[in-house]
Design an enzyme around this catalytic site. Structure first.
Site, PDB file in Angstrom:
ATOM      1  N   GLU A  98      25.451 -31.927  42.530  1.00 34.43           N
ATOM      2  CA  GLU A  98      26.169 -32.681  41.506  1.00 34.43           C
ATOM      3  C   GLU A  98      26.704 -31.736  40.431  1.00 34.43           C
ATOM      4  OE1 GLU A  98      24.281 -37.107  41.656  1.00 34.43           O
ATOM      5  OE2 GLU A  98      23.196 -35.665  40.445  1.00 34.43           O
ATOM      6  N   CYS A 111      29.382 -28.824  33.738  1.00 33.12           N
ATOM      7  CA  CYS A 111      27.990 -28.427  33.972  1.00 33.12           C
ATOM      8  C   CYS A 111      27.834 -28.286  35.481  1.00 33.12           C
ATOM      9  CB  CYS A 111      27.093 -29.529  33.403  1.00 33.12           C
ATOM     10  SG  CYS A 111      25.365 -29.326  33.824  1.00 33.12           S
ATOM     11  N   CYS A 118      15.681 -27.807  43.567  1.00 32.93           N
ATOM     12  CA  CYS A 118      15.103 -26.731  42.754  1.00 32.93           C
ATOM     13  C   CYS A 118      13.628 -26.588  43.126  1.00 32.93           C
ATOM     14  CB  CYS A 118      15.233 -27.073  41.273  1.00 32.93           C
ATOM     15  SG  CYS A 118      14.561 -25.767  40.217  1.00 32.93           S
ATOM     16  N   CYS A 122       9.773 -28.883  37.451  1.00 31.65           N
ATOM     17  CA  CYS A 122       9.416 -29.238  36.063  1.00 31.65           C
ATOM     18  C   CYS A 122       9.144 -30.742  36.025  1.00 31.65           C
ATOM     19  CB  CYS A 122      10.556 -28.878  35.114  1.00 31.65           C
ATOM     20  SG  CYS A 122      10.945 -27.116  35.169  1.00 31.65           S
ATOM     21  N   CYS A 125      11.982 -33.437  35.183  1.00 30.91           N
ATOM     22  CA  CYS A 125      13.310 -33.221  35.751  1.00 30.91           C
ATOM     23  C   CYS A 125      13.452 -33.828  37.143  1.00 30.91           C
ATOM     24  CB  CYS A 125      13.583 -31.720  35.814  1.00 30.91           C
ATOM     25  SG  CYS A 125      15.126 -31.324  36.649  1.00 30.91           S
ATOM     26  N   SER A 203      21.650 -21.141  31.711  1.00 26.35           N
ATOM     27  CA  SER A 203      20.450 -21.768  31.164  1.00 26.35           C
ATOM     28  C   SER A 203      19.279 -21.537  32.114  1.00 26.35           C
ATOM     29  CB  SER A 203      20.710 -23.271  31.026  1.00 26.35           C
ATOM     30  OG  SER A 203      19.535 -23.923  30.655  1.00 26.35           O
ATOM     31  N   SER A 226      15.443 -23.131  28.257  1.00 26.06           N
ATOM     32  CA  SER A 226      14.835 -24.470  28.173  1.00 26.06           C
ATOM     33  C   SER A 226      13.389 -24.253  27.771  1.00 26.06           C
ATOM     34  CB  SER A 226      14.873 -25.162  29.543  1.00 26.06           C
ATOM     35  OG  SER A 226      16.197 -25.359  29.923  1.00 26.06           O
ATOM     36  N   LEU A 227      13.099 -24.447  26.499  1.00 24.83           N
ATOM     37  CA  LEU A 227      11.763 -24.103  26.000  1.00 24.83           C
ATOM     38  C   LEU A 227      10.821 -25.312  26.091  1.00 24.83           C
ATOM     39  CD1 LEU A 227      10.460 -21.526  24.807  1.00 24.83           C
ATOM     40  CD2 LEU A 227      10.666 -22.626  22.586  1.00 24.83           C
ATOM     41  N   CYS A 345      20.875 -34.247  30.930  1.00 27.15           N
ATOM     42  CA  CYS A 345      19.926 -33.175  31.228  1.00 27.15           C
ATOM     43  C   CYS A 345      18.702 -33.702  31.950  1.00 27.15           C
ATOM     44  CB  CYS A 345      19.454 -32.532  29.934  1.00 27.15           C
ATOM     45  SG  CYS A 345      20.476 -31.175  29.479  1.00 27.15           S
TER      46      CYS A 345
HETATM   47  S1  SF4 Z   1      14.528 -28.258  34.707  1.00 32.56           S
HETATM   48 FE1  SF4 Z   1      15.756 -26.735  35.779  1.00 32.56          FE
HETATM   49  S2  SF4 Z   1      14.220 -25.307  36.564  1.00 32.56           S
HETATM   50 FE2  SF4 Z   1      13.094 -27.172  36.041  1.00 32.56          FE
HETATM   51  S3  SF4 Z   1      13.043 -28.374  37.961  1.00 32.56           S
HETATM   52 FE3  SF4 Z   1      14.848 -29.029  36.791  1.00 32.56          FE
HETATM   53  S4  SF4 Z   1      16.520 -27.815  37.612  1.00 32.56           S
HETATM   54 FE4  SF4 Z   1      14.602 -26.790  38.193  1.00 32.56          FE
END
Ligand code: SF4
Length: 362
Positions: A98, A111, A118, A122, A125, A203, A226-227, A345
């Site tokens: 996407e 973006c 991935c 995380c 996400c 990022s 991305s903290l 995001c």
């Molecule tokens: S935030 Fe970024 S690094 Fe973390 S799972 Fe999602 S896509 Fe991957």
């Protein structure tokens, strides 16, 4: 086509090597690269400045893959906001990624994704829930910019993309060589986009060796981290790979990065109710940020089905900002975009690939 090689999976150096093996002079690689990445030639016969013998040799050995937009979802416009659009892009091997267009009064940002899925998982996400399929090659990264730009130009000819952010699916620093190759192509002087590298942001969740590599590359791109928490244990729960790339080491790496590039880093902090939004969290963030040049970008958590996290309330956000401003930090608050079409995001994911159960409690 089975025995043939995807020519767009080759880096420029690999292309040079293959053409050299075919007995071609060094400048041919530049010609073929331009046909593939600037003219987007769909077959070798259209490469009219190559001799027919070479065109035949190329088509015996290689194929030219294509990517296309399969679906566009557009957010309804509101009074104070233009429409965000999300693009489902199909790749030549049947995988999907996407990309998102985020319009603003003086900029049009795309973006883009760097991986199919991935591996970093995380907890906030949706992409992480998909698991990891493969890295995108440089061509597939570049192609997202062409596809989105051309789609927008069809709708409104004056529109053209001004900024690129690597904040789509995937961790770009796990695919660094292809990301760098794509950036070189997108910013190549006499190519169609000739993007200023200063308008490109990479990022990352903070992979330290790769941040060091980036600081020593010749690129002028911006870096965003991305903290999401400046407390080690909490950050490791949100971003499992942070156990290996600890906050102390990350802080040192960012100090080195800023010293090497003389550029500020953007720290992206997604506020999640009851998780990372307390005054203590803000003080930790202030402590983490004060040793290098940076801007802090606070963003809303965007609801993802089944994850059990919530965005913060306005008073909580105000208190958080106050701590940072009192510490002398540069803070911006980014309004969420595209939430209604799952384009914000952390929301990008190919729906069929997300398993059902709630992972927020794992
Ligand atoms: S935030 Fe970024 S690094 Fe973390 S799972 Fe999602 S896509 Fe991957």
């Amino acid at each position: 086509m089975d025995h043939k090689i995807n020519i767009k999976s080759y880096s420029f150096n690999e292309l040079q090597g293959a053409l050299k093996e075919m007995g071609e002079p060094a400048y041919r690689a530049g010609q073929v690269h331009r046909w593939l990445f600037n003219e987007r030639a769909e077959n070798f016969d259209s490469m009219t400045n190559l001799g027919s013998k070479l065109r035949n040799m190329l088509s015996d050995r290689f194929f030219i893959p294509s990517c296309s937009i399969k679906k566009v979802q557009r957010e309804p416009a509101t009074e104070d906001r233009q429409k965000t659009s999300k693009f489902l892009v199909s790749l030549h091997d049947g995988e999907y990624i996407e990309s998102v267009h985020i319009p603003a009064p003086k900029r049009d940002t795309v973006c883009i994704s760097s991986q199919v899925g991935c591996p970093l998982r995380c907890t906030f996400c949706a992409t992480g829930y998909m698991g990891f399929t493969r890295n995108l090659n440089a061509a597939e990264i570049v192609e997202q910019v062409f596809l989105v730009n051309d789609h927008l130009a069809c709708q409104s000819p004056a529109t053209h993309l001004t900024n690129i952010v690597f904040m789509g699916m995937g961790e770009p620093l796990l695919n660094l060589s292809n990301v760098l190759e794509a950036i070189e192509t997108l910013s190549q002087q006499d190519y169609r986009f000739s993007f200023s590298q200063r308008r490109i942001t990479i990022s990352t969740v903070g992979l330290i060796p790769q941040i060091d590599s980036l600081s020593h590359s010749n690129l002028k791109t911006k870096l965003a981290i991305s903290l999401h928490s400046a407390e080690q244990e909490k950050r490791s729960r949100l971003i499992p790979v942070a156990k290996e790339h600890t906050l102390t080491n990350l802080q040192n790496a960012l100090e080195r990065y800023v010293a090497q590039t003389n550029e500020p880093v953007t720290l992206v902090y997604m506020l999640i109710e009851g998780i990372n939004d307390s005054v203590r969290d803000a003080k930790n963030l202030a402590r983490f940020s004060r040793s290098f040049l940076c801007k802090i970008n606070l963003i809303d958590y965007n609801t993802i089905v089944n994850m059990g996290f919530k965005p913060v309330k306005a008073e909580r956000l105000d208190g958080f900002i106050r701590v940072l401003v009192d510490a002398g930090l540069h803070v911006t608050v980014r309004k969420s975009y595209g939430e209604s079409i799952n384009a914000a995001c952390g929301q990008l994911a190919i729906a069929e690939k997300i398993p059902g159960p709630d992972r927020a409690n794992q």
